[in-house]
Design an enzyme around this catalytic site. Structure first.
Site, PDB file in Angstrom:
ATOM      1  N   SER A   1      46.785  26.927  77.358  1.00  0.00           N
ATOM      2  CA  SER A   1      46.851  25.499  77.679  1.00  0.00           C
ATOM      3  C   SER A   1      46.118  24.694  76.609  1.00  0.00           C
ATOM      4  CB  SER A   1      46.196  25.242  79.029  1.00  0.00           C
ATOM      5  OG  SER A   1      44.799  25.449  78.908  1.00  0.00           O
ATOM      6  N   LYS A   2      46.320  23.403  76.688  1.00  0.00           N
ATOM      7  CA  LYS A   2      45.649  22.505  75.750  1.00  0.00           C
ATOM      8  C   LYS A   2      44.135  22.627  75.931  1.00  0.00           C
ATOM      9  CE  LYS A   2      45.460  18.320  73.461  1.00  0.00           C
ATOM     10  NZ  LYS A   2      44.020  18.212  73.437  1.00  0.00           N
TER      11      LYS A   2
END
Ligand code: GLU
Length: 500
Positions: free
Chosen positions: A262-263
């Site tokens: 994920s970011k």
């Protein structure tokens, strides 16, 4: 003869393109180029609520940076224009009507309040509501109403959607190139909306219609779309079309391998997940880009190619052309690919060494005379990961050392090395040709004359001149510092060591 291969990358312009999307684009590109096919870029922007200004350009700029441009589609044109789905709106309606006419789809008039109420009832009974073969008869749609009621409702301007009539009891099977056979029972699929009440198609309808019209032979996309594939197969069946060959790419996993990348993982790890820097037009937040961090396109391509694919040999460094000839869908892994940013750095270091020295010199050390800048690039090129470290390296290099690596001094500062440095301090002023090779032989001769072994002195000489026990080629460094600077450093260091 089999049909000519046509593949597409079909991103939605909902923000910056995630690195997983870039990998999808790359694999499509590689297969198209390998098999003499066509790589198409289509923009899937039918969900107007998620549209983000600038995202489409960002996608194009990213592909351009990496050198994986489409042969057809957005930015290039081609026989199936337009390639932006929002501009093909009328077309999807024709196809939705076709399904209505053949009884494969139906109008549904339920309001979102009514559907919410339905969901609440099911939830209170501990189950989940699905608009499907079991429930559709009790809901407000063209299957449960008379023709008169339907035309009255439509005439009154009542908003409606078009839903796919998913067969009650059927098994859907298809063979994915990566996941092999996938079986799904239609009882797990609800009657998906194909056309929304605003007249826009949903992703599913637009995607299938376009893949068919654009004669896509292989759909290569991320694993997150695997759950949609059975529905897409149903749509192909409803139209009576031959589905394309599907290939669902493995997920990109967190560096530790547990869960999807994920970011947030990237932010925590201090690395980007976007190819280019991205400024969110709504919040103004800036996200890092691999390009701006100093990654080279060639390194990125090589790194991304290996995220889920391997050539089956020991070879790790592949140019884009080499990847094209080595690539095949058969060698894509089923298992998720760990995103290891250190591997990306390693690739960058390998490709950085192959860069043109004079170009790097001009770009990253623009204030220095060209020849000197090039010498610095030579000196540091295999000691850095990103080219913008060059400036910092040169700065460190030119600053007089104030501290000396203690462990080395402790170990190596003794009578012999002291004598050796003294000999050099006294003799180096006589050396006329201040150039790495002659400095080296001069030092050799002078130490030998004094009966001192070179090996006993060299590391102390390095610490004396640079402060550090290890570093780039010392003779070249000495040449670059210049005679005066070397003597100054030597004098300072000897003083400092003697005061200990
Ligand atoms: N528009 C979808 C996306 O944003 C495309 C999925 C597909 O390739 O079918 O990824």
């Amino acid at each position: 003869m089999s049909k000519k291969l046509r593949v597409r990358f079909a991103p939605s312009p909902t923000g910056a393109l995630h690195i997983g999307g870039v990998r999808t684009a790359l694999y499509n590109y590689l297969l198209a180029h390998k098999l003499g096919g066509t790589f198409i870029l289509r923009i899937e922007d039918t969900d107007q609520t998620r549209f983000v200004e600038g995202a489409e350009n960002y996608i194009l700029d990213s592909l351009k940076w990496l050198g994986i441009m489409p042969d057809e589609g957005i930015g290039v044109g081609g026989p199936h224009e337009p390639y932006r789905q929002s501009e093909r709106k009328e077309l999807y309606k024709v196809y939705a009507d076709e399904l209505i006419n053949s009884g494969k789809a139906y109008y549904a008039f339920d309001t979102s309040e009514e559907l919410d109420a339905m969901r609440a009832i099911y939830e209170s009974k501990g189950s989940a509501f699905q608009y499907n073969a079991l429930t559709r008869v009790k809901l407000k749609n063209s299957l449960s109403m008379s023709e008169q009621e339907i035309s009255d409702l439509i005439a009154s301007g009542m908003p409606y959607v078009i839903r796919l009539k998913v067969p009650a009891k059927a098994e859907i099977r298809f063979q994915d190139s990566i996941r092999d056979w996938v079986h799904v029972h239609t009882s797990s699929i609800d009657d998906k909306v194909l056309m929304k009440s605003d007249g826009m198609p949903t992703y599913h309808l637009a995607n299938v219609v376009d893949d068919h019209i654009m004669e896509i032979t292989h759909v290569i996309r991320g694993e997150e779309w695997l759950p949609s594939a059975p529905l897409h197969i149903l749509l192909y069946q409803a139209f009576g079309w031959q589905p394309p060959q599907f290939a669902h790419l493995p997920l990109l996993l967190k560096p530790e391998g547990n869960g999807k990348l994920s970011k947030r993982d990237a932010d925590l790890g201090g690395f980007p997940v976007f190819p280019l820097e991205w400024k969110d037009p709504q919040t103004g937040t800036i996200s890092k880009g691999f390009k701006q961090e100093g990654y080279l396109p060639s390194a990125m391509i090589n790194f991304l190619a290996f995220l889920g694919w391997n050539p089956g040999t020991e070879q790790e460094l592949f140019s884009l052309d080499e990847l094209i000839s080595a690539f095949s869908l058969e060698r894509i892994n089923k298992a998720g690919a760990k995103f290891d940013v250190n591997k990306a750095k390693w690739f960058n270091e390998q490709y950085l060494k192959l860069q043109d020295v004079s170009t790097l010199a001009v770009q990253y050390l623009p204030d220095l005379p060209k020849k000197e800048a090039e010498s610095f690039v030579h000196l540091f090129l295999d000691r850095i990961t990103f080219p913008q470290e060059l400036g910092e390296k040169v700065k460190e290099f030119t600053e007089l050392p104030t501290i000396y690596e203690e462990a080395v001094v402790l170990n190596k500062w003794n009578e012999e090395s002291q004598k050796g440095l003294q000999v050099l301090k006294e003799s180096l002023p006589d050396l006329e040709l201040w150039e790495a090779d002659s400095i080296k032989s001069f030092i050799h001769v002078k130490l030998e004359e004094a009966g001192i072994k070179m090996g006993k002195v060299m590391q102390m000489l390095r610490v004396a001149l640079s402060g550090n026990g290890a570093g780039p080629d010392l003779m070249i460094s000495m040449e670059l510092w210049g005679k005066e600077q070397v003597l100054l450093r030597l004098t300072h260091a000897i003083d400092a060591f003697n005061k200990r």
